[in-house]
Write an enzyme that holds these catalytic residues in place. Structure first.
Site, PDB file in Angstrom:
ATOM      1  N   LYS A 152       0.839  -1.202   0.000  1.00  0.00           N
ATOM      2  CA  LYS A 152       0.000   0.000   0.000  1.00  0.00           C
ATOM      3  C   LYS A 152       0.874   1.253   0.000  1.00  0.00           C
ATOM      4  CE  LYS A 152      -1.851  -1.534   3.715  1.00  0.00           C
ATOM      5  NZ  LYS A 152      -2.655  -1.756   4.928  1.00  0.00           N
ATOM      6  N   THR A 179      -8.235   8.824   9.138  1.00  0.00           N
ATOM      7  CA  THR A 179      -7.822   7.618   8.413  1.00  0.00           C
ATOM      8  C   THR A 179      -7.545   6.455   9.360  1.00  0.00           C
ATOM      9  OG1 THR A 179      -5.515   8.376   8.454  1.00  0.00           O
ATOM     10  CG2 THR A 179      -6.830   8.951   6.504  1.00  0.00           C
ATOM     11  N   GLY A 196      -7.741   3.112  11.051  1.00  0.00           N
ATOM     12  CA  GLY A 196      -8.319   1.829  10.694  1.00  0.00           C
ATOM     13  C   GLY A 196      -8.379   1.540   9.213  1.00  0.00           C
ATOM     14  N   THR A 197      -7.678   2.325   8.391  1.00  0.00           N
ATOM     15  CA  THR A 197      -7.741   2.098   6.944  1.00  0.00           C
ATOM     16  C   THR A 197      -7.205   0.720   6.562  1.00  0.00           C
ATOM     17  OG1 THR A 197      -5.638   3.281   6.724  1.00  0.00           O
ATOM     18  CG2 THR A 197      -7.636   4.520   6.269  1.00  0.00           C
ATOM     19  N   GLY A 198      -6.085   0.321   7.159  1.00  0.00           N
ATOM     20  CA  GLY A 198      -5.496  -0.972   6.820  1.00  0.00           C
ATOM     21  C   GLY A 198      -6.383  -2.133   7.223  1.00  0.00           C
ATOM     22  N   CYS A 199      -6.985  -2.032   8.398  1.00  0.00           N
ATOM     23  CA  CYS A 199      -7.905  -3.074   8.868  1.00  0.00           C
ATOM     24  C   CYS A 199      -9.098  -3.194   7.927  1.00  0.00           C
ATOM     25  CB  CYS A 199      -8.412  -2.751  10.268  1.00  0.00           C
ATOM     26  SG  CYS A 199      -7.144  -2.462  11.507  1.00  0.00           S
TER      27      CYS A 199
END
Length: 270
Positions: A176, A210, A212-215
């Site tokens: 990412k 932003t 928690g974007t990865g989760c």
């Protein structure tokens, strides 16, 4: 016969509701997948950051995994915050013995507040025990740097890092690019098991919300894989889902707020 699609998240807690188990369950629900969960750690956190992390007894984690296996038909599983080497080895051993469908690894290492969510001693176990089981792994640039031991500053670096991670056993890799602060786009690199490389680029949204974007991104991919969606399409849906969640923001808390988990349902209807 039960036809309800079921997925599992093995991750940490977020009392603020924007990341971890809470973000995963919300995302599963939005993608019409029934979510189950195993709690691995108890971070004390809100939008202003992680204050501390309480351990969950390893026996309690093992027991949670066992009751899920005894009662549910899991079609895909994702891991988030695993925190210690002991937890990683437990989870890896369990997944080798129980067929829960494709595994998506979000190699959570550091919170946005800077608090460590994976102990240094656990990184080697993540690489050796868990990555070889992964259908998809979704590191951000700092995480990919830790896994590969290389600096990542360009798109060529992202491609090289993806190949190195794939060589560790993961079938498909998404590196990412959100941590690249320059430019008007956020570009993620998808490296498929076939060797095909695709760049997924979207407008960079200027927002502090932003958390928690990865989760959320990895949970959406997991839900799609549980439904039988092909990996490439699942990643595309995950990218669209998180872009909508960031673009159509919500304003809660005093710090880095969460993304909007219900935003994509509006986009999908257009």
């Amino acid at each position: 016969m039960n036809t309800t699609i079921q997925a599992l998240t093995i991750a940490g807690f977020d009392s603020g509701g924007g990341a971890g188990l809470q973000a995963d369950i919300k995302t599963f629900q939005e993608r019409m997948v029934f979510g189950t969960s195993v709690l691995t750690a108890l971070p004390i956190q809100n939008t202003q950051g992680v204050q501390s992390v309480y351990d969950i007894p390893i026996a309690a984690i093992s027991d949670q995994l066992q009751v899920i296996a005894e009662d549910f038909s899991i079609q895909a599983v994702k891991t988030g915050m695993l925190f210690t080497e002991e937890i990683i080895r437990l989870v890896a051993a369990f997944l080798r013995q129980n067929h829960f469908g494709p595994l998506v690894i979000d190699p959570v290492m550091v919170a946005k507040s800077g608090h460590a969510l994976l102990k240094d001693s656990a990184v080697r176990a993540l690489i050796e025990e868990l990555l070889p089981l992964a259908a998809v792994v979704t590191p951000n640039i700092p995480e990919a740097e830790v896994i590969t031991g290389m600096a990542i500053t360009t798109k060529s670096d992202m491609m090289e890092a993806g190949k190195k991670i794939q060589a560790l056993g993961a079938k498909h890799v998404v590196v990412k690019g959100g941590h690249h602060i320059e430019g008007q786009e956020s570009s993620d690199m998808l490296l498929l098991s076939s060797g095909e490389v695709e760049w997924l680029s979207t407008e960079r949204i200027q927002t502090k919300n932003t958390h928690g974007t990865g989760c959320t991104f990895s949970a959406c991919i997991t839900a799609e894989l549980a439904k039988g969606t092909a990996v490439k399409e699942a990643v595309h849906i995950g990218k669209a889902f998180i872009q909508a969640a960031i673009s159509d923001g919500i304003d809660v808390g005093l710090g880095n707020g969460p993304t909007n988990h219900w935003a994509y349902r509006k986009v999908e209807k257009l």
